[in-house]
Design an enzyme around this catalytic site. Structure first.
Site, PDB file in Angstrom:
ATOM      1  N   ASP A   1      27.884 -14.139  -2.648  1.00 29.34           N
ATOM      2  CA  ASP A   1      28.728 -14.512  -1.509  1.00 29.34           C
ATOM      3  C   ASP A   1      27.910 -14.298  -0.237  1.00 29.34           C
ATOM      4  OD1 ASP A   1      31.134 -15.086  -0.002  1.00 29.34           O
ATOM      5  OD2 ASP A   1      31.346 -12.942   0.355  1.00 29.34           O
ATOM      6  N   SER A   2      28.487 -14.717   0.874  1.00 27.98           N
ATOM      7  CA  SER A   2      27.812 -14.511   2.158  1.00 27.98           C
ATOM      8  C   SER A   2      27.869 -13.047   2.601  1.00 27.98           C
ATOM      9  CB  SER A   2      28.475 -15.374   3.224  1.00 27.98           C
ATOM     10  OG  SER A   2      29.843 -15.033   3.317  1.00 27.98           O
TER      11      SER A   2
ATOM     12  N   TYR B   1      28.961 -17.660   6.758  1.00 22.17           N
ATOM     13  CA  TYR B   1      28.462 -18.995   6.430  1.00 22.17           C
ATOM     14  C   TYR B   1      29.477 -20.066   6.875  1.00 22.17           C
ATOM     15  CZ  TYR B   1      24.918 -17.233   3.037  1.00 22.17           C
ATOM     16  OH  TYR B   1      23.848 -16.630   2.426  1.00 22.17           O
ATOM     17  N   GLY B   2      30.725 -19.647   6.946  1.00 23.47           N
ATOM     18  CA  GLY B   2      31.826 -20.614   7.144  1.00 23.47           C
ATOM     19  C   GLY B   2      31.875 -21.279   8.501  1.00 23.47           C
TER      20      GLY B   2
ATOM     21  N   CYS C   1      32.414 -17.680  -3.396  1.00 27.69           N
ATOM     22  CA  CYS C   1      32.574 -18.025  -1.983  1.00 27.69           C
ATOM     23  C   CYS C   1      33.112 -19.454  -1.949  1.00 27.69           C
ATOM     24  CB  CYS C   1      31.196 -17.940  -1.321  1.00 27.69           C
ATOM     25  SG  CYS C   1      31.138 -18.648   0.320  1.00 27.69           S
TER      26      CYS C   1
ATOM     27  N   THR D   1      33.356 -21.346   0.667  1.00 35.01           N
ATOM     28  CA  THR D   1      32.535 -22.182   1.548  1.00 35.01           C
ATOM     29  C   THR D   1      31.388 -22.793   0.734  1.00 35.01           C
ATOM     30  OG1 THR D   1      33.075 -20.706   3.365  1.00 35.01           O
ATOM     31  CG2 THR D   1      31.180 -22.149   3.677  1.00 35.01           C
TER      32      THR D   1
ATOM     33  N   GLU E   1      34.541  -8.089   7.431  1.00 32.26           N
ATOM     34  CA  GLU E   1      33.213  -7.455   7.412  1.00 32.26           C
ATOM     35  C   GLU E   1      33.233  -6.174   8.258  1.00 32.26           C
ATOM     36  OE1 GLU E   1      30.258  -8.332   5.761  1.00 32.26           O
ATOM     37  OE2 GLU E   1      31.269  -9.958   4.698  1.00 32.26           O
TER      38      GLU E   1
ATOM     39  N   CYS F   1      39.266 -18.273   0.606  1.00 32.22           N
ATOM     40  CA  CYS F   1      38.053 -17.574   1.054  1.00 32.22           C
ATOM     41  C   CYS F   1      38.078 -16.214   0.368  1.00 32.22           C
ATOM     42  CB  CYS F   1      38.076 -17.398   2.570  1.00 32.22           C
ATOM     43  SG  CYS F   1      36.718 -16.357   3.186  1.00 32.22           S
ATOM     44  N   THR F   2      36.942 -15.828  -0.213  1.00 28.53           N
ATOM     45  CA  THR F   2      36.946 -14.570  -0.971  1.00 28.53           C
ATOM     46  C   THR F   2      37.034 -13.334  -0.075  1.00 28.53           C
ATOM     47  OG1 THR F   2      34.534 -14.741  -1.108  1.00 28.53           O
ATOM     48  CG2 THR F   2      35.787 -15.435  -3.040  1.00 28.53           C
ATOM     49  N   HIS F   3      36.926 -13.514   1.235  1.00 33.67           N
ATOM     50  CA  HIS F   3      37.150 -12.368   2.140  1.00 33.67           C
ATOM     51  C   HIS F   3      38.657 -12.103   2.325  1.00 33.67           C
ATOM     52  CE1 HIS F   3      32.931 -12.836   3.290  1.00 33.67           C
ATOM     53  NE2 HIS F   3      33.012 -11.711   3.985  1.00 33.67           N
TER      54      HIS F   3
HETATM   55  N1  DGL Z   1      33.651 -15.453   1.572  1.00 29.87           N
HETATM   56  C1  DGL Z   1      33.245 -16.779   1.856  1.00 29.87           C
HETATM   57  C2  DGL Z   1      34.247 -17.803   1.450  1.00 29.87           C
HETATM   58  O1  DGL Z   1      34.886 -17.581   0.455  1.00 29.87           O
HETATM   59  C3  DGL Z   1      32.509 -17.073   3.119  1.00 29.87           C
HETATM   60  C4  DGL Z   1      32.929 -16.492   4.384  1.00 29.87           C
HETATM   61  C5  DGL Z   1      31.913 -16.791   5.452  1.00 29.87           C
HETATM   62  O2  DGL Z   1      30.770 -16.420   5.270  1.00 29.87           O
HETATM   63  O3  DGL Z   1      32.265 -17.415   6.456  1.00 29.87           O
HETATM   64  O4  DGL Z   1      34.399 -18.837   2.043  1.00 29.87           O
END
Ligand code: DGL
Length: 264
Positions: free
Chosen positions: A10-11, A42-43, A73, A75, A152, A184-186
């Site tokens: 993931d990012s 990354y998004g 992730c 994204t 984060e 989004c996994t966050h």
């Molecule tokens: N956790 C990631 C996702 O599922 C990316 C979040 C990011 O880096 O913007 O999209």
């Protein structure tokens, strides 16, 4: 039988929500995780950069000879699943979007589904494309770019997080959806806040469990399971922020050793 690890990336810390479920569903499997904390998010980035970073992340994991790689992730799943499959043939890739869509279709009763994700995921239209294969589904989308830095930073449940979530979700609430995909996994870190805002009658779908079940099925079908392993977990990050340790503890309820890699 195959003792090689499952690679997960993931990012940042978002993909650890997938690690948590993989451990429950497949406790004997060894795991190698890479979170690109030096370059998160990354998004908010372009397709070109997302592909470049994804390839570098995968090249790092390949050194550990994974038997399968989870793109943990949304994204990167939106933009790079096909790209990675074409480019790297020696390992199987599983993305987080397809199992999530299947779960949402199985749960919705009124056929109104919401998807929240990063700006890149939402503007990729990947979710809309996949849902359009099913009859009568209406999809409402909303990007929530501030959620990733909030997570984060380790602000999982506080007043400011609630206010921001309330702001992002106010339109979504008016749409009368009965199912909301955390695209989004966050976002699973904010699940309690999101559920409070949306109300208890809205199903909240977290890809982590769904993707773990899918991976278990693939390993079984392809006879790649590790039946005698100890479930060794190796976490790598490209930068160690003061919050990494706190996040690991929040998620797993215990300390897990992690490493810094400068290879990406
Ligand atoms: N956790 C990631 C996702 O599922 C990316 C979040 C990011 O880096 O913007 O999209």
């Amino acid at each position: 039988m195959n003792e090689n690890p499952i690679g997960i990336f993931d990012s940042g810390v978002g993909g650890l929500s997938v690690v948590k479920e993989i451990i429950k569903v497949l406790p004997k499997e060894n795991i190698i995780y890479f979170g690109d904390t030096a370059r998160v998010p990354y998004g908010t980035k372009s397709e070109r950069i997302i592909k470049k970073f994804a390839l570098e992340d995968v090249n790092f994991l390949l050194k550990y000879k994974p038997k399968l790689i989870i793109i943990a992730c949304h994204t990167m799943s939106s933009y790079t699943t096909e790209f990675l499959k074409k480019k790297i043939k020696k390992v199987k890739f599983v993305d987080v979007i397809e199992p999530t869509v299947e779960k949402a279709i199985g749960l919705t009763k009124n056929k109104k589904i919401g998807v929240i994700g990063t700006t890149a995921t939402i503007s990729s239209n990947r979710y809309q494309e996949l849902f359009s294969k099913y009859n009568g589904i209406t999809v409402y989308t909303k990007d929530c770019p501030l959620f990733v830095p909030i997570v984060e930073e380790g602000w999982f449940e506080n007043k400011i997080t609630y206010e921001i979530a309330n702001f992002y979700l106010s339109e979504m609430k008016k749409n009368g959806i009965d199912t909301l995909v955390l695209g989004c996994t966050h976002y699973p870190y904010l699940k309690k806040t999101i559920q409070d805002i949306m109300g208890k009658n809205v199903n909240i779908i977290d890809a982590s469990y769904e993707v773990s079940v899918k991976v278990a099925k693939i390993l079984k079908e392809e006879k790649l399971e590790n039946k005698s392993g100890n479930g060794e977990i190796n976490l790598f990050f490209s930068d160690i922020s003061p919050h990494v340790e706190k996040t690991i503890y929040f998620l797993f309820g215990k300390k897990i050793k992690y490493n810094l890699t400068k290879n990406v």
